[in-house]
Enzyme design. Structure first.
Site, PDB file in Angstrom:
ATOM      1  N   LYS A   1       0.868  -1.188   0.000  1.00  8.07           N
ATOM      2  CA  LYS A   1       0.000   0.000   0.000  1.00  8.07           C
ATOM      3  C   LYS A   1       0.899   1.230   0.000  1.00  8.07           C
ATOM      4  CE  LYS A   1      -3.692   2.368   2.477  1.00  8.07           C
ATOM      5  NZ  LYS A   1      -4.615   2.343   3.600  1.00  8.07           N
TER       6      LYS A   1
ATOM      7  N   ARG B   1     -10.694  10.669   1.759  1.00  4.95           N
ATOM      8  CA  ARG B   1     -10.650  11.447   3.002  1.00  4.95           C
ATOM      9  C   ARG B   1     -11.983  12.134   3.258  1.00  4.95           C
ATOM     10  NH1 ARG B   1      -4.689  11.918   3.234  1.00  4.95           N
ATOM     11  NH2 ARG B   1      -4.314   9.691   3.034  1.00  4.95           N
TER      12      ARG B   1
ATOM     13  N   ARG C   1       1.031  10.181   5.288  1.00  2.00           N
ATOM     14  CA  ARG C   1       1.289   8.861   5.870  1.00  2.00           C
ATOM     15  C   ARG C   1       2.602   8.273   5.360  1.00  2.00           C
ATOM     16  NH1 ARG C   1      -3.674   8.427   7.942  1.00  2.00           N
ATOM     17  NH2 ARG C   1      -5.558   8.538   6.672  1.00  2.00           N
TER      18      ARG C   1
ATOM     19  N   LYS D   1      -2.168  -1.611  -3.824  1.00  2.23           N
ATOM     20  CA  LYS D   1      -3.057  -0.448  -3.780  1.00  2.23           C
ATOM     21  C   LYS D   1      -2.245   0.832  -3.788  1.00  2.23           C
ATOM     22  CE  LYS D   1      -6.217   1.743  -0.614  1.00  2.23           C
ATOM     23  NZ  LYS D   1      -6.807   1.761   0.692  1.00  2.23           N
TER      24      LYS D   1
ATOM     25  N   TYR E   1     -15.141   0.895  -7.060  1.00  2.00           N
ATOM     26  CA  TYR E   1     -16.394   1.588  -6.728  1.00  2.00           C
ATOM     27  C   TYR E   1     -17.469   1.428  -7.803  1.00  2.00           C
ATOM     28  CZ  TYR E   1     -13.585   3.595  -2.995  1.00  2.00           C
ATOM     29  OH  TYR E   1     -12.793   3.745  -1.891  1.00  2.00           O
TER      30      TYR E   1
HETATM   31  C1  PBG Z   1      -7.118   3.478   5.491  1.00  4.43           C
HETATM   32  C2  PBG Z   1      -7.574   3.412   4.076  1.00  4.43           C
HETATM   33  C3  PBG Z   1      -7.463   4.393   3.095  1.00  4.43           C
HETATM   34  C4  PBG Z   1      -8.042   3.868   1.953  1.00  4.43           C
HETATM   35  C5  PBG Z   1      -8.497   2.591   2.253  1.00  4.43           C
HETATM   36  N1  PBG Z   1      -8.176   2.321   3.567  1.00  4.43           N
HETATM   37  C6  PBG Z   1      -6.953   5.783   3.190  1.00  4.43           C
HETATM   38  C7  PBG Z   1      -5.527   6.014   3.417  1.00  4.43           C
HETATM   39  O1  PBG Z   1      -4.724   5.088   3.591  1.00  4.43           O
HETATM   40  O2  PBG Z   1      -5.150   7.192   3.470  1.00  4.43           O
HETATM   41  C8  PBG Z   1      -8.149   4.571   0.647  1.00  4.43           C
HETATM   42  C9  PBG Z   1      -9.155   3.994  -0.299  1.00  4.43           C
HETATM   43  C10 PBG Z   1      -9.423   4.852  -1.473  1.00  4.43           C
HETATM   44  O3  PBG Z   1      -8.793   5.917  -1.681  1.00  4.43           O
HETATM   45  O4  PBG Z   1     -10.332   4.494  -2.256  1.00  4.43           O
HETATM   46  N2  PBG Z   1      -8.118   2.967   6.358  1.00  4.43           N
END
Ligand code: PBG
Length: 339
Positions: free
Chosen positions: A211, A221, A232, A263, A328
């Site tokens: 990720k 967000r 992050r 991801k 989605y």
């Molecule tokens: C964290 C999480 C995120 C997403 C899924 N799980 C946000 C992040 O890591 O900042 C992002 C999913 C998306 O953008 O569709 N719980």
């Protein structure tokens, strides 16, 4: 075979018998193209993310993600029914609590919004696998995916027992699968052990392994009303790195991941293809919020053909090797594929 462009043969082209290889033969009609297609999308491989919000009276469409809703219980259950009817493989739940604190304690509240959303989805469609997100960013008042150390950094080891606790609560609530997405080192091993000790040996772990710290998470967000300032980058991966992504996949496999994930998807197809080569479990890819919104807004502006580009993007992810595609559009595309 050499082609000479002498003045004598100009305009006549090659004599037909000299072109033996004609790839265009297999492209001539839709029926032939369908026969020889190497990649086919299947709704059973899709996972639909859904957002539940505590205390919401009416479903609310996201400004940053046209067509995507923040759900009430009723609208969530409707979306779950529609996904199941369309043949979508699973739903993945995220939840936003009414109250946040530094620990994110609503995340493991057995009657909190996250556990409730799991129950709502399972009640709506008992046969449909429900994946519950395991992360604290929706629940902490600072918006980070874990708890903070006194110096303000995210404390990896102090966060792990909280993930374990959250995981057991969500498994108790009926989640068939958990998606730990916080990128803490050791999270899969700690969660697996806690689940097994609690008797949840059948709960599937879909590990967010590779990720990346991505700008494409931007619209998410808004979806979960995340309180984060900053970024992050100290726990999610640097977009420049692929070897590191494969290391993360290997570590999650060692710790007992049942499914590993890459991801975002569209900007990381090389990582996905390589992860598929080293993984002995199914590999999922997540077409994230910003990747969704790019296509939606470009289509709204009339710059691209929406349906064609959605199918092309998802086909690219499948072609790169993904067994599962979190996206989605899942229910809508499932409908296209059936008709
Ligand atoms: C964290 C999480 C995120 C997403 C899924 N799980 C946000 C992040 O890591 O900042 C992002 C999913 C998306 O953008 O569709 N719980």
């Amino acid at each position: 075979m050499t082609v000479t462009h002498s003045p004598e043969n100009q305009g006549d082209g090659l004599p037909p018998e000299q072109i033996v290889q004609r790839p265009r033969r297999l492209r001539r009609t839709a029926a032939i193209r369908a026969m020889v297609a190497e990649t086919r999308l299947d709704p059973a491989d899709f996972v639909l993310p859904l957002f539940a919000v505590e205390g919401l009276d009416e479903p609310r469409e996201l400004a940053a993600m046209p067509g995507i809703l923040q759900h009430t219980k009723q609208s969530l259950q409707r979306a779950v029914h529609e996904a199941a009817d369309a043949g979508v493989g699973a739903v993945m739940l995220f939840a936003t609590p009414a109250h946040r604190d530094p620990q994110g304690s609503e995340a493991w509240n057995p009657t909190g919004i996250m556990a409730n959303a799991v129950r709502w989805a399972v009640d709506a469609e008992p046969e449909l696998p429900v994946v519950a997100d395991v992360c604290l960013d929706e629940f902490t008042d600072h918006g980070h995916c874990g708890v903070l150390a006194p110096d303000g950094s995210v404390d990896n080891d102090a966060t792990l027992p909280l993930y374990a606790r959250m995981s057991c609560v969500l498994a108790d609530a009926g989640a068939a699968m958990l998606g730990p997405s916080g990128m803490m080192d050791g999270q899969i091993g700690v969660i697996r052990e806690a689940l097994d000790r609690a008797g949840h040996t059948d709960t599937v772990l879909m590990a967010y392994s590779a990720k990346y710290a991505s700008g494409f998470f931007g619209p998410f967000r808004e979806a979960v009303d995340c309180q984060l300032t900053g970024d992050r980058r100290a726990y999610q991966q640097d977009p420049a790195n692929v070897i590191e992504g494969l290391r993360e996949v290997e570590l999650d496999l060692e710790q007992g991941a049942d499914i590993v994930m890459v991801k975002p998807a569209l900007a990381y197809l090389d990582v996905l293809a390589k992860a598929c080569q080293i993984s002995n479990v199914p590999v999922a890819a997540y077409v994230v919020s910003g990747e969704y919104s790019m296509i939606e807004f470009a289509a709204k502006a009339g710059a691209i053909d929406r349906r064609r580009c959605i199918l092309e993007a998802l086909t690219g992810v499948k072609r790169a090797g993904a067994s599962l595609i979190v996206n989605y559009w899942a229910t809508e595309v499932a409908g296209w594929l059936r008709s």
